[in-house]
Design a protein around this motif. Sequence first.
Motif, PDB file in Angstrom:
ATOM      1  N   GLU A   1      50.981  17.887  77.206  1.00 13.32           N
ATOM      2  CA  GLU A   1      50.833  18.946  76.207  1.00 13.32           C
ATOM      3  C   GLU A   1      49.756  19.954  76.602  1.00 13.32           C
ATOM      4  O   GLU A   1      49.882  21.145  76.321  1.00 13.32           O
ATOM      5  N   THR A   2      48.706  19.498  77.282  1.00 16.18           N
ATOM      6  CA  THR A   2      47.674  20.431  77.748  1.00 16.18           C
ATOM      7  C   THR A   2      48.229  21.362  78.815  1.00 16.18           C
ATOM      8  O   THR A   2      47.932  22.569  78.820  1.00 16.18           O
ATOM      9  N   CYS A   3      49.015  20.837  79.730  1.00 14.91           N
ATOM     10  CA  CYS A   3      49.653  21.693  80.744  1.00 14.91           C
ATOM     11  C   CYS A   3      50.517  22.760  80.086  1.00 14.91           C
ATOM     12  O   CYS A   3      50.465  23.944  80.468  1.00 14.91           O
TER      13      CYS A   3
ATOM     14  N   ALA B   1      60.368  16.346  73.045  1.00 17.03           N
ATOM     15  CA  ALA B   1      61.487  16.351  72.096  1.00 17.03           C
ATOM     16  C   ALA B   1      61.318  17.372  70.973  1.00 17.03           C
ATOM     17  O   ALA B   1      62.319  17.934  70.499  1.00 17.03           O
ATOM     18  N   PRO B   2      60.087  17.657  70.492  1.00 18.69           N
ATOM     19  CA  PRO B   2      59.953  18.658  69.430  1.00 18.69           C
ATOM     20  C   PRO B   2      60.311  20.078  69.857  1.00 18.69           C
ATOM     21  O   PRO B   2      60.511  20.949  69.002  1.00 18.69           O
ATOM     22  N   LEU B   3      60.370  20.351  71.152  1.00 23.30           N
ATOM     23  CA  LEU B   3      60.703  21.685  71.628  1.00 23.30           C
ATOM     24  C   LEU B   3      62.188  21.948  71.472  1.00 23.30           C
ATOM     25  O   LEU B   3      63.008  21.031  71.428  1.00 23.30           O
ATOM     26  N   GLY B   4      62.556  23.212  71.422  1.00 23.82           N
ATOM     27  CA  GLY B   4      63.967  23.571  71.349  1.00 23.82           C
ATOM     28  C   GLY B   4      64.695  23.237  72.637  1.00 23.82           C
ATOM     29  O   GLY B   4      64.083  23.022  73.690  1.00 23.82           O
ATOM     30  N   SER B   5      66.008  23.220  72.585  1.00 27.27           N
ATOM     31  CA  SER B   5      66.810  22.821  73.744  1.00 27.27           C
ATOM     32  C   SER B   5      66.620  23.760  74.923  1.00 27.27           C
ATOM     33  O   SER B   5      66.626  23.327  76.081  1.00 27.27           O
ATOM     34  N   GLU B   6      66.410  25.051  74.658  1.00 26.84           N
ATOM     35  CA  GLU B   6      66.213  25.986  75.764  1.00 26.84           C
ATOM     36  C   GLU B   6      64.908  25.692  76.503  1.00 26.84           C
ATOM     37  O   GLU B   6      64.876  25.690  77.739  1.00 26.84           O
TER      38      GLU B   6
END
Length: 274
Positions: free
Chosen positions: A213-215, A251-256
Amino acid sequence: MTDFKFVDTHVHYWQPSVNDWYPALRSRPIYRDILPGDFPPSAGHVHVSAVTAPGSVLEETRWLDRLRGETGFPSAIIGTIDPAASFAVIEENVLAQARSSAFRGIRVFSGFDPAKDTTKKLFRLLAENDWIFDLITHPADIPSYLPAIGESPDTTFVLEHAGWPDGEESEQFRQWREAIARLAAFENVDCKISGLGMVLRTTDPERLRPWVETCLELFGVDRCFFGSNFPVDSVAGTYTDLIAAYREIIAPLGSEDQDKLFAANARRRYRLTD
């Protein structure tokens, strides 16, 4: 992501039963034949050279080209050079590796001095040919690279192993974060999220999460992508477990955005085609 595709931006193939080009690895359990069939199905592999035997890099590239003709892998090759050589020799070796249509750039595992005049010439050569410098460094050494990177705005750099943190103690995390933030300030530096299993000795997504997440926070989704660093990261767990951990973390990010991190960004940066 229902149609999951993974371009693994950091794998090592080697075949010591035939080609003993890696003497630094001889005592390690991973020093056994590792070939494309030893990995799960993938949308692509970027092989990163780990040769340490003198004069072996050109032989390795030729071997990889033959392997690619037989199996379709690797999709791209990151080679290497002898950092102690003159620039004339370095240039000759880079151009020889570039005869492979899969060649995309170089990395130097050790002995590289970013302040040398040959380094400036090397970075210019890479920029002129749209080749990449895969940067391997630890947090304490990152400041020494900043002047050379700042003077090479047309060269593409990829920070390997997320900046290779020294450990997961709070102070080590702080030092790592501050160091890679300085690299993230350069728009021509991407971040390869790899090698964390090698450092942390785990594929537990909760242990990996703060680093990943930091990256993403510092570099942004468009300048990050994943690599397995297998077989080296097998010290942490299985290939399947590592990729599952990465998938859980983002996983919380959108598919794109997930596709960018697992495939699209790597295809763009390493100039891969489906």
